[in-house]
Design an enzyme around this catalytic site. Structure first.
Site, PDB file in Angstrom:
ATOM      1  N   LEU A 465       0.847  -1.196   0.000  1.00 40.14           N
ATOM      2  CA  LEU A 465       0.000   0.000   0.000  1.00 40.14           C
ATOM      3  C   LEU A 465       0.886   1.251   0.000  1.00 40.14           C
ATOM      4  O   LEU A 465       1.910   1.308   0.697  1.00 40.14           O
ATOM      5  CB  LEU A 465      -0.904   0.019   1.229  1.00 40.14           C
ATOM      6  CG  LEU A 465      -2.293  -0.627   1.040  1.00 40.14           C
ATOM      7  CD1 LEU A 465      -2.158  -2.131   0.874  1.00 40.14           C
ATOM      8  CD2 LEU A 465      -3.178  -0.282   2.235  1.00 40.14           C
ATOM      9  N   GLY A 505       2.417  -9.520   5.861  1.00 39.66           N
ATOM     10  CA  GLY A 505       2.608  -8.798   7.109  1.00 39.66           C
ATOM     11  C   GLY A 505       2.518  -7.309   6.883  1.00 39.66           C
ATOM     12  O   GLY A 505       2.889  -6.809   5.818  1.00 39.66           O
ATOM     13  N   GLY A 506       1.976  -6.561   7.882  1.00 41.08           N
ATOM     14  CA  GLY A 506       1.832  -5.129   7.732  1.00 41.08           C
ATOM     15  C   GLY A 506       0.918  -4.813   6.564  1.00 41.08           C
ATOM     16  O   GLY A 506      -0.187  -5.330   6.454  1.00 41.08           O
ATOM     17  N   ASP A 507       1.390  -3.979   5.649  1.00 43.81           N
ATOM     18  CA  ASP A 507       0.595  -3.604   4.480  1.00 43.81           C
ATOM     19  C   ASP A 507       1.121  -4.260   3.207  1.00 43.81           C
ATOM     20  O   ASP A 507       0.889  -3.782   2.108  1.00 43.81           O
ATOM     21  CB  ASP A 507       0.589  -2.085   4.313  1.00 43.81           C
ATOM     22  CG  ASP A 507       2.000  -1.523   4.099  1.00 43.81           C
ATOM     23  OD1 ASP A 507       2.960  -2.199   4.526  1.00 43.81           O
ATOM     24  OD2 ASP A 507       2.117  -0.442   3.514  1.00 43.81           O
ATOM     25  N   GLU A 508       1.827  -5.388   3.361  1.00 45.16           N
ATOM     26  CA  GLU A 508       2.425  -6.060   2.218  1.00 45.16           C
ATOM     27  C   GLU A 508       1.627  -7.326   1.870  1.00 45.16           C
ATOM     28  O   GLU A 508       1.337  -8.162   2.733  1.00 45.16           O
ATOM     29  CB  GLU A 508       3.884  -6.427   2.523  1.00 45.16           C
ATOM     30  CG  GLU A 508       4.633  -6.947   1.309  1.00 45.16           C
ATOM     31  CD  GLU A 508       6.098  -7.201   1.624  1.00 45.16           C
ATOM     32  OE1 GLU A 508       6.924  -7.135   0.707  1.00 45.16           O
ATOM     33  OE2 GLU A 508       6.427  -7.491   2.804  1.00 45.16           O
TER      34      GLU A 508
END
Length: 587
Positions: A465, A505-508
């Site tokens: 993102l 993980g996270g925005d990946e």
């Protein structure tokens, strides 16, 4: 310390020992007067059998007392018949040696529980000790005493002693044991009226045949009782065989004593007649007794198996499991248990069905594996062919058909749907991202490894993102989570079923495209980027945030490992970000 059975120490055993001593003395007097030739050794000797039968009903610590009483009775009988003391004293000692050896060899523990001849092994032990060892050892000593005191030939004395005592123990011990135990009365009481009538009829037929053979026939018909003995052994068992042999023995002895029957035709010498009669009775006994003993053991085994089967059926009928008996041909022979619950059919309806109709190829393979490895349990999980989607578990083991072969198998089947669903849920949770419902890193890598192992044409896209951190910082993590969920839904709407989408993980995110060409893969990634950026995302309280993604794509070259492929896609992603974001870059 050994625990003593109270019933074996009952004071009445003193009376039983005295009765045995008196009874053996009376039998000794009777046989010495009737069948003792030249005042020497009697041709038939049942007295020791009564002492042996009584001793087998007593604990071992009572045996010396019994032997002392028996010695006194045997000595008294000899004094009554012979008058002088040396011979009765010597022969009485030999008689007690014989009884003591037979008691030692036969033991008493098994007899108290199961009778004298509960199985073929016990019968062989009885024949060996009572018919061979005990009379042979005592005969060696008795023949020496007879040679010294009566001036008879040693071999002749040994032969008469061995035959008369061995026959007496073999024929009369089982009868006396059964009488002392109350077996005959219990045997008749336990029989149904029709069965009781059959017993009486067969024993009466035995008596009639014995009378005809030894008293009425003008020609030797000694073969007739053998055929009848087989019928008695099959129909009446061990007790009936014992009584039948006794009936034949009484008829033969009584007829031979007065010079009647077929034996005087064989030899005019009374002692030889007695020997022939003893051989005949021993042969008759050894013909019927093993058969009746083996049949009795088989009937007992059959009864235990029937009881076990009834208990198994009761357990199966009350259980949530199903028990299947499967033939070697893979067809169900019988079923019991909760068949309606697991298969929607009654137990009788499963008989004759093929395993493939019950559990498909997996159940058939489990059955074949069990047949190929007898003695091992094979456990499989399968879904029934018909009905709702459920999981069943089968434990299958081969059953022997004799001589080491497998005649089929038995299987216990239970419903493990709840457990299987739990396992699948745990497995999915271990490979699923809890926020978006997509594959997590581990799940995606597993899916990627499978695709590469299958040599599929693979593209991987790494998606990130754009400017996601300011959204978290400005609006909070709840707003960030809402953006991630919406982005996952927009990407997933364009992904085919054979492809895979995961959150690293996270925005990946990571996208796996299978069997797609280079141009089509790039077009799909561009469409995904456009779909995500097409409209802002609602984050609550009337707030909307614009979003976009950057995408880096790499094509597998057919040789590189998964880590290298992901690294190239990740490098392409960072190139897209450097070139201004909201775009697709190919490695």
């Amino acid at each position: 310390m050994a625990r003593r059975c109270p019933s074996l120490d009952h004071p009445r055993h003193t009376g039983a020992m005295l009765a045995a001593g008196i009874g053996s003395a009376l039998l000794a007097i009777l046989t010495l007067r009737l069948v003792s030739h030249d005042g020497a050794i009697a041709a038939v000797w049942p007295a020791n059998a009564l002492l042996l039968a009584t001793g087998l009903r007593l604990p071992r610590h009572r045996w010396p007392t019994l032997l002392a009483i028996g010695y006194a009775g045997s000595t008294a009988a000899g004094l009554v018949v012979r008058g002088s003391a040396p011979v009765p004293l010597a022969f009485a000692a030999c008689n007690m040696l014989e009884v003591g050896l037979a008691l030692f060899g036969l033991r008493a523990a098994a007899l108290r529980r199961e009778g004298l001849l509960p199985d073929p092994a016990a019968m062989i032990r009885f024949l060996g000790w009572a018919g061979l060892i005990a009379p042979a050892v005592s005969g060696v000593v008795a023949a020496g005493a007879a040679t010294l005191l009566l001036d008879t030939g040693y071999v002749r004395a040994f032969r008469v002693w061995f035959l008369s005592d061995g026959l007496g123990l073999l024929i009369f011990t089982p009868i006396f044991v059964s009488q002392l135990r109350g077996d005959y009365a219990g045997w008749l009481r336990s029989c149904a009226p029709a069965r009781r009538l059959e017993c009486v009829a067969l024993l009466a037929l035995t008596a009639l045949t014995a009378v005809i053979v030894f008293w009425g026939a003008e020609r030797p018909l000694l073969f007739l009782p053998f055929a009848l003995m087989m019928l008695v052994a099959f129909r009446l068992g061990q007790r009936g065989t014992q009584v039948s042999v006794l009936i034949v023995a009484l008829a033969g002895i009584s007829a031979t004593l007065v010079g009647r029957g077929p034996l005087p035709l064989v030899s005019p010498v009374p002692l030889e007649q007695a020997h022939y009669l003893q051989f005949y009775l021993a042969t008759l006994l050894l013909t019927g007794l093993p058969v009746s003993t083996a049949l009795g053991a088989r009937r007992a085994l059959t009864a235990r198996l029937a009881e076990s089967e009834a208990m198994l059926r009761l357990l199966a009928s009350r259980s949530a499991d199903v028990l299947l008996h499967i033939g070697a041909d893979g067809q169900c022979r019988a079923a019991d248990g909760a068949t309606m619950t697991l298969f929607g059919r009654a137990p009788a309806d499963l008989a004759g069905m093929a395993l493939s109709a019950l559990g498909g190829d997996l159940l058939v393979e489990g059955h074949r594996a069990a047949l190929s490895e007898p003695g091992r349990f094979h456990q499989i999980e399968f879904s029934p062919v018909e009905g709702e989607a459920r999981w069943l578990e089968a434990a299958i083991c081969a059953v022997s058909a004799g001589e080491g072969g497998a005649g089929g198998s038995v299987a216990t089947i239970r419903d493990v749907t709840a457990r299987k669903r739990t396992e699948l849920a745990l497995s999915r949770s271990a490979r699923t991202d809890s926020l978006t419902g997509l594959l997590n890193r581990a799940g995606f890598l597993e899916r990627l490894d499978r695709a590469l192992a299958a040599h599929a044409r693979v593209h991987v896209a790494m998606i990130d993102l754009d400017r996601f951190k300011p959204i978290n910082d400005r609006h909070g993590h709840a707003a960030g989570d809402a953006v991630l969920v919406e982005v996952a839904a927009r990407i997933g709407a364009l992904v085919r079923g054979e492809d895979a989408l995961g959150r690293f993980g996270g925005d990946e995110f990571a996208l796996l495209l299978i069997e797609e060409g280079e141009e089509r893969s790039q077009s799909l990634c561009a469409a995904i980027a456009a779909q995500v950026a097409a409209r802002p995302v609602a984050i609550g309280a009337g707030l909307w945030v614009p979003i976009s993604i950057s995408c880096g794509m790499a094509r597998h070259d057919g040789m590189e490992p998964a880590a290298a492929l992901l690294a190239r896609a990740d490098a392409a992603l960072y190139a897209a970000k450097r070139n201004g974001r909201n775009q697709v870059s190919a490695a």
